[in-house]
Design an enzyme around this catalytic site. Structure first.
Site, PDB file in Angstrom:
ATOM      1  N   SER A 157     -18.674 -31.566  18.641  1.00 48.17           N
ATOM      2  CA  SER A 157     -18.650 -30.178  19.092  1.00 48.17           C
ATOM      3  C   SER A 157     -19.975 -29.527  18.735  1.00 48.17           C
ATOM      4  CB  SER A 157     -17.508 -29.423  18.395  1.00 48.17           C
ATOM      5  OG  SER A 157     -17.662 -28.028  18.503  1.00 48.17           O
ATOM      6  N   TYR A 183     -15.096 -27.497   9.301  1.00 48.59           N
ATOM      7  CA  TYR A 183     -15.089 -27.940  10.699  1.00 48.59           C
ATOM      8  C   TYR A 183     -16.464 -28.428  11.116  1.00 48.59           C
ATOM      9  CZ  TYR A 183     -14.515 -27.858  15.772  1.00 48.59           C
ATOM     10  OH  TYR A 183     -14.474 -28.215  17.101  1.00 48.59           O
TER      11      TYR A 183
END
Length: 316
Positions: A157, A183
């Site tokens: 991502s 994350y």
């Protein structure tokens, strides 16, 4: 380099490709990007193995795909990436049922969870997004070696911009837990894992690709509070004023492109976005891949740490 871009869909990327006789293994295939990736490959004749934690959700995804692709060749496999025991049991079954795997799409993931731990004590985001897929890939590598397409796609991502990998305290034992730092670190790990795979297995004709799908409204944000969502959207608006959400078929397109594009034949260890290989850029906030995510020495260090913590070993 690519005829496709931001708005391309899975069906456009795979148009004209015949994947009959090929086996595609997809994690997190019971919803969102994973389900769409499964549908798109099944529509091109591939035999798709859909892995997920919940058999009922997998069954619902199979029914939804078969409603669109009547002759879809689909199998399901229950698999919990937060448990090394579950991974070993599931991959043992998979190796017996599917002796050759042509494409592995490590699609599953979690985002911005509270401070939780996997069954093996890893911080939840790093444990699910990286360590689980590391162990899974190690167990499936003999089947991938017997495949013919020999590609591994790891969903990363642009979140990797948020944080490099913290080798001193990856599981937040000593530092305060921050869901976005966690994350970001896990998404950086996905890219470094891709580099590590390429370093080891390119000589065998197995290539790996990290993929940023884009911003898509899926259940990935299920752990976020409304305040966290607002904060994330403000951050995105600041870094990428032209941001637009992709549809799910647009979001899954880069995975399908990386798995099949002829332009990528013979090369890997790259980070892809919008159906092209991204440029290394340590400043740009609306795209590109950070140099720390492609650093070969960091990739080697993460590989050794992952082996040590998971006990997983790849074929040598």
């Amino acid at each position: 380099m690519s005829d496709f871009g931001w708005a391309s869909t899975t069906d456009e990327v795979l148009a004209g490709k015949d994947l009959s006789g090929r086996t595609v293994f997809i994690t997190g295939a019971n919803s969102g990007l994973g389900q769409e990736t499964a549908r798109a490959f099944a529509a091109r004749g591939a035999h798709v193995v859909m892995a997920g934690r919940d058999q009922a959700k997998l069954d619902a995804a199979v029914a939804a795909i078969r409603a669109e692709v009547a002759d879809a060749q689909l199998d399901t496999l229950t698999l919990d990436l937060t448990s090394l025991e579950s991974i070993r049991a599931a991959t043992s079954r998979a190796r017996q049922q599917f002796p050759a795997i042509d494409l592995l799409i490590n699609n599953a993931g979690v985002m911005a969870t509270p401070f939780l731990h996997t069954q093996d004590g890893f911080e939840m985001q790093l444990g699910t997004n990286h360590f689980g897929h590391f162990a899974l890939t190690a167990e499936l590598m003999p089947a991938i070696e017997r495949g013919s397409l020999r590609r591994i796609v790891n969903l990363s991502s642009r979140g990797h911009h948020m944080a490099p990998f913290d080798f001193d305290d990856p599981n937040f034992v000593h530092r305060p837990y921050n869901p976005w730092a966690s994350y970001g670190q896990s998404k950086t790990a996905n890219v470094l894992f891709t580099v590590g795979l390429e370093q080891r297995f390119a000589v065998l004709g197995i290539h790996a690709y990290a993929v940023h799908p884009g911003g898509i409204d899926t259940n990935l944000d299920r752990h976020m509070t409304e305040e966290m969502r607002e904060g994330l959207m403000q951050r995105i608006a600041k870094s990428d004023p032209g941001f637009r959400f992709k549809t799910i078929p647009q979001g899954a397109a880069t995975s399908c492109w990386a798995a099949t594009a002829e332009e990528l034949e013979g090369r890997g260890g790259v980070y892809c976005e919008d159906c092209h290989v991204a440029e290394v850029d340590d400043e740009r906030r609306d795209g590109g891949v950070r140099s720390y995510a492609l650093n070969p020495s960091f990739a080697e260090r993460l590989w050794k740490l992952s082996e040590e913590l998971t006990g997983a070993r790849f074929p040598s």
